[in-house]
Design a protein around this motif. Structure first.
Motif, PDB file in Angstrom:
ATOM      1  N   VAL A 109      46.944  39.861  41.896  1.00 42.83           N
ATOM      2  CA  VAL A 109      47.445  38.514  41.611  1.00 42.83           C
ATOM      3  C   VAL A 109      46.860  37.993  40.305  1.00 42.83           C
ATOM      4  O   VAL A 109      45.830  38.474  39.821  1.00 42.83           O
ATOM      5  CB  VAL A 109      47.109  37.535  42.764  1.00 42.83           C
ATOM      6  CG1 VAL A 109      47.792  37.959  44.050  1.00 42.83           C
ATOM      7  CG2 VAL A 109      45.595  37.430  42.969  1.00 42.83           C
ATOM      8  N   ASP A 110      47.532  36.991  39.742  1.00 43.84           N
ATOM      9  CA  ASP A 110      47.104  36.374  38.486  1.00 43.84           C
ATOM     10  C   ASP A 110      46.083  35.281  38.788  1.00 43.84           C
ATOM     11  O   ASP A 110      46.409  34.277  39.416  1.00 43.84           O
ATOM     12  CB  ASP A 110      48.319  35.792  37.766  1.00 43.84           C
ATOM     13  CG  ASP A 110      47.974  35.250  36.380  1.00 43.84           C
ATOM     14  OD1 ASP A 110      46.791  35.333  35.992  1.00 43.84           O
ATOM     15  OD2 ASP A 110      48.890  34.748  35.693  1.00 43.84           O
ATOM     16  N   LEU A 111      44.856  35.472  38.332  1.00 44.90           N
ATOM     17  CA  LEU A 111      43.777  34.509  38.569  1.00 44.90           C
ATOM     18  C   LEU A 111      43.420  33.728  37.303  1.00 44.90           C
ATOM     19  O   LEU A 111      42.329  33.150  37.220  1.00 44.90           O
ATOM     20  CB  LEU A 111      42.538  35.236  39.092  1.00 44.90           C
ATOM     21  CG  LEU A 111      42.677  35.909  40.459  1.00 44.90           C
ATOM     22  CD1 LEU A 111      41.428  36.723  40.792  1.00 44.90           C
ATOM     23  CD2 LEU A 111      42.931  34.880  41.552  1.00 44.90           C
ATOM     24  N   SER A 112      44.310  33.690  36.327  1.00 40.55           N
ATOM     25  CA  SER A 112      44.010  33.019  35.055  1.00 40.55           C
ATOM     26  C   SER A 112      43.700  31.545  35.263  1.00 40.55           C
ATOM     27  O   SER A 112      42.704  31.017  34.739  1.00 40.55           O
ATOM     28  CB  SER A 112      45.192  33.180  34.088  1.00 40.55           C
ATOM     29  OG  SER A 112      45.451  34.540  33.837  1.00 40.55           O
ATOM     30  N   ALA A 130      38.155  34.024  45.533  1.00 37.38           N
ATOM     31  CA  ALA A 130      39.368  33.197  45.650  1.00 37.38           C
ATOM     32  C   ALA A 130      39.995  33.233  47.042  1.00 37.38           C
ATOM     33  O   ALA A 130      41.113  32.760  47.226  1.00 37.38           O
ATOM     34  CB  ALA A 130      40.413  33.579  44.606  1.00 37.38           C
ATOM     35  N   CYS A 131      39.293  33.776  48.042  1.00 34.80           N
ATOM     36  CA  CYS A 131      39.830  33.755  49.404  1.00 34.80           C
ATOM     37  C   CYS A 131      40.014  32.326  49.902  1.00 34.80           C
ATOM     38  O   CYS A 131      41.007  32.009  50.569  1.00 34.80           O
ATOM     39  CB  CYS A 131      38.891  34.518  50.345  1.00 34.80           C
ATOM     40  SG  CYS A 131      38.988  36.317  50.205  1.00 34.80           S
ATOM     41  N   CYS A 132      39.059  31.457  49.573  1.00 31.26           N
ATOM     42  CA  CYS A 132      39.141  30.073  50.044  1.00 31.26           C
ATOM     43  C   CYS A 132      40.264  29.316  49.346  1.00 31.26           C
ATOM     44  O   CYS A 132      41.046  28.604  49.981  1.00 31.26           O
ATOM     45  CB  CYS A 132      37.803  29.370  49.847  1.00 31.26           C
ATOM     46  SG  CYS A 132      37.221  29.342  48.131  1.00 31.26           S
ATOM     47  N   SER A 133      40.377  29.488  48.042  1.00 31.96           N
ATOM     48  CA  SER A 133      41.424  28.779  47.295  1.00 31.96           C
ATOM     49  C   SER A 133      42.804  29.266  47.704  1.00 31.96           C
ATOM     50  O   SER A 133      43.757  28.483  47.779  1.00 31.96           O
ATOM     51  CB  SER A 133      41.211  28.984  45.788  1.00 31.96           C
ATOM     52  OG  SER A 133      40.005  28.378  45.365  1.00 31.96           O
TER      53      SER A 133
END
Length: 309
Positions: free
Chosen positions: A164-167, A213-216
């Motif tokens: 996934v894009d995490l930018s 980024a599991c929480c977000s």
């Protein structure tokens, strides 16, 4: 045969390892690298026997279905779930082990992130059977009748397959200025900014965040307003610096996050962030403390030590 296994269970796996090493049982003699190290070989054989009991005899394959999200931006095909069947008796115990096996033996085009394999880097975050988790820390469900479904982190733009894009996620993390900020330098002849054990303890439950980024990815508010709401990962990191006694910009950090109401106060306390954190942290509580400290500074700030996560 069953009497033999019952005897192994009764007398222990270490005894089994010693006996099988002496008997030269087929399949247990491949530990040549441990030649000359009887204790290590004994433990390796015992581990193999435990694995046999959990999965089944090596002669009988235990096939489990893994349904993996696939999408290639260079193809006109819509996203779909592709089934792969893996023999658990010849695989590691974690979901990442299965992904590695599939990529190495069945489909080399499968894309996903991974690095440390120890739950430290946060690269292999994905949705496994409906919950966000790290593939390297998620044990395989050995129930062969239930397929394992693996999809990307929810509500992030997909680059390819499980990537996934995490930018935007990292840009928001950068916006909180995650580094120590001082108004004055350390005292002369001091190379460190000292901190008492009590002050250091306030950082427990905060500094362990690995930005996976599991929480977000599990936060509904972040789904709805990813551009304005900072998200639980960035906010728990912000609170980590606000709680740090060595940082002298706590008030300024809090003020910067509340200039735009949605950055901090967009949180609706759903609690998905805490429920999906693979490190068992509590971003929801950290966010609530910052909200209270902003709204009631004269009351909350004197109690900051007691309220720290």
């Amino acid at each position: 045969m069953w009497a033999k296994w019952r005897r192994l269970e009764r007398e222990g796996w270490r005894w089994a390892g010693r006996r099988y090493s002496k008997w030269g049982d087929p399949g247990e003699t491949e530990f040549e690298v441990l030649k000359g190290h009887p204790k290590a070989k004994e433990d390796a054989v015992a581990a193999r026997l435990r694995r046999r009991q959990m999965i089944g005899d090596d002669k009988g394959k235990k096939m489990k279905e893994f349904q993996i999200y696939r999408w290639n931006p260079n193809s006109d095909r819509k996203p779909f779930l592709q089934s792969f069947f893996v023999d658990l008796s010849d695989s590691g115990t974690m979901v990442l082990d299965v992904l590695q096996k599939i990529k190495g033996e069945q489909d080399s085009s499968l894309s996903y992130r991974r690095s440390c394999r120890e739950g430290i880097c946060g690269s292999c975050a994905m949705n496994i059977d409906g919950l966000n988790n790290l593939a390297c820390l998620k044990p395989i469900n050995t129930n062969l009748s239930q397929p394992c479904t693996i999809t990307p982190l929810p509500h992030f733009f997909v680059i390819k397959d499980l990537v996934v894009d995490l930018s935007n996620f990292y840009q928001q993390y950068k916006s909180i200025e995650p580094w120590l900020k001082r108004k004055k330098d350390a005292e002369e002849n001091e190379r460190e900014y000292r901190q008492s054990p009590k002050e250091r303890k306030k950082l427990d439950g905060l500094y362990e965040c690995i930005l996976c980024a599991c929480c977000s990815g599990a936060c509904p508010e972040y789904w709805w307003n990813p551009e304005s709401f900072l998200g639980p990962a960035s906010l728990i990191q912000a609170y980590r610096w606000i709680s740090d006694s060595r940082d002298e910009y706590a008030a300024e950090r809090l003020q910067a996050m509340t200039e735009d109401r949605d950055k901090l106060h967009g949180c609706r306390r759903v609690g998905n962030c805490t429920a999906n954190c693979p490190k068992s942290l509590d971003p929801e509580r950290a966010i609530e403390i910052m909200k209270q400290e902003h709204l009631y500074p004269s009351i909350i700030r004197p109690l900051h030590t007691q309220l720290a996560v």
